[in-house]
Design a protein around this motif. Sequence first.
Motif, mmCIF file in Angstrom:
data_model
loop_
_atom_site.group_PDB
_atom_site.id
_atom_site.type_symbol
_atom_site.label_atom_id
_atom_site.label_comp_id
_atom_site.label_asym_id
_atom_site.label_seq_id
_atom_site.Cartn_x
_atom_site.Cartn_y
_atom_site.Cartn_z
ATOM 1 N N PHE A 182 0.815 -1.218 0.000
ATOM 2 C CA PHE A 182 0.000 0.000 0.000
ATOM 3 C C PHE A 182 0.848 1.267 0.000
ATOM 4 N N ALA A 183 2.121 1.172 0.349
ATOM 5 C CA ALA A 183 2.941 2.364 0.602
ATOM 6 C C ALA A 183 3.537 2.904 -0.696
ATOM 7 N N TYR A 184 2.658 3.371 -1.576
ATOM 8 C CA TYR A 184 3.081 3.839 -2.883
ATOM 9 C C TYR A 184 2.553 5.253 -3.126
ATOM 10 N N PRO A 185 3.293 6.277 -2.713
ATOM 11 C CA PRO A 185 2.837 7.654 -2.946
ATOM 12 C C PRO A 185 2.570 7.954 -4.416
ATOM 13 N N ALA A 186 3.211 7.197 -5.324
ATOM 14 C CA ALA A 186 3.006 7.428 -6.754
ATOM 15 C C ALA A 186 1.583 7.107 -7.195
ATOM 16 N N TRP A 187 0.791 6.461 -6.349
ATOM 17 C CA TRP A 187 -0.609 6.217 -6.676
ATOM 18 C C TRP A 187 -1.451 7.484 -6.549
ATOM 19 N N SER A 188 -0.855 8.550 -6.130
ATOM 20 C CA SER A 188 -1.546 9.850 -6.070
ATOM 21 C C SER A 188 -1.380 10.550 -7.418
ATOM 22 N N PRO A 189 -2.429 11.146 -7.938
ATOM 23 C CA PRO A 189 -3.776 11.335 -7.382
ATOM 24 C C PRO A 189 -4.784 10.278 -7.832
ATOM 25 N N ARG A 190 -4.304 9.224 -8.508
ATOM 26 C CA ARG A 190 -5.238 8.248 -9.075
ATOM 27 C C ARG A 190 -5.979 7.474 -7.982
ATOM 28 N N PHE A 191 -5.302 7.188 -6.873
ATOM 29 C CA PHE A 191 -5.949 6.487 -5.764
ATOM 30 C C PHE A 191 -5.835 7.294 -4.469
ATOM 31 N N TYR A 192 -4.644 7.780 -4.166
ATOM 32 C CA TYR A 192 -4.454 8.590 -2.961
ATOM 33 C C TYR A 192 -4.665 10.065 -3.273
ATOM 34 N N PRO A 193 -5.227 10.822 -2.335
ATOM 35 C CA PRO A 193 -5.318 12.269 -2.531
ATOM 36 C C PRO A 193 -3.934 12.889 -2.665
ATOM 37 N N PRO A 194 -3.806 13.952 -3.417
ATOM 38 C CA PRO A 194 -2.501 14.588 -3.580
ATOM 39 C C PRO A 194 -1.875 14.922 -2.223
ATOM 40 N N GLY A 195 -0.584 14.655 -2.109
ATOM 41 C CA GLY A 195 0.144 14.974 -0.899
ATOM 42 C C GLY A 195 0.090 13.914 0.194
ATOM 43 N N THR A 196 -0.622 12.812 -0.030
ATOM 44 C CA THR A 196 -0.716 11.774 0.993
ATOM 45 C C THR A 196 0.646 11.102 1.173
ATOM 46 N N ARG A 197 1.088 10.997 2.419
ATOM 47 C CA ARG A 197 2.391 10.430 2.724
ATOM 48 C C ARG A 197 2.334 9.668 4.035
#
Length: 246
Positions: free
Chosen positions: A13-28
């Motif tokens: 789950f620890a993939y910041p590159a999934w933002s913004p497609r899955f995670y909101p922008p800036g999620t870390r």
Amino acid sequence: MAVGRLRTGTSGFAYPAWSPRFYPPGTRGPELLRHYGSRLTTVELNNTFYRQPSPAAIDGWLAATPDDFRFAVKAQRGSSFRALQVDPADSVAWLTTPLRRFGERLGTILFRVPDGVGRDDQRLAGLLSAWPVDLPLALELQDPSWHVDEVFGAARDAGAAIVTTDLDTDPEPPSIRRSGPFLYLRLRRADYRPDELARWLDRLEPFLADGADAYVYFRHDEVGRGAELALELAALGEALGFGPAR
């Protein structure tokens, strides 16, 4: 009889590159799992394959996710090899004791036997006899030599689920065979069309209707397509009454 629950997620789950497609922008950081757990009901932990998780790490994962969220934990690879090939009693105890900290949030422990390690009924029997009866076990037996009735029978007798793995190199999707109280699927193709997801659910439906839960994990990718597929399959399952999609 109660119907089974369909749980879908991804490998890691620890993939910041999934933002913004899955995670909101800036999620870390810790917020990645918190958001993931608000939308999906399970995750296959990858980092436990490389090292045993610390109590603090497990406590953090539990705190970041809802009470109904479940973890599939990949057993640490070095001790997994020893548990199958050398000393099952000591290695299984080392593998499993720290994972009891997950409590009821432990969906299953994923024990992977890589391609090239061929069938050995005696070693498998040693592993299964050493495995704690109260800890759910999923076996991914990658070498084709394991895929025979005798191995499924041994797993069934021990209450272990043999993993169904679907790969890009497979000419046809593999058969789903139930050996344990739940099903475990790893859908590893780069993408699945809507009709392909619907066919997977069609194949799962008899098992779910019979009361077996199903854990289904899509592969990690660079943009978050796997997480989208997990959401799409969860929504199809929810429409048929096999558990809520988030």
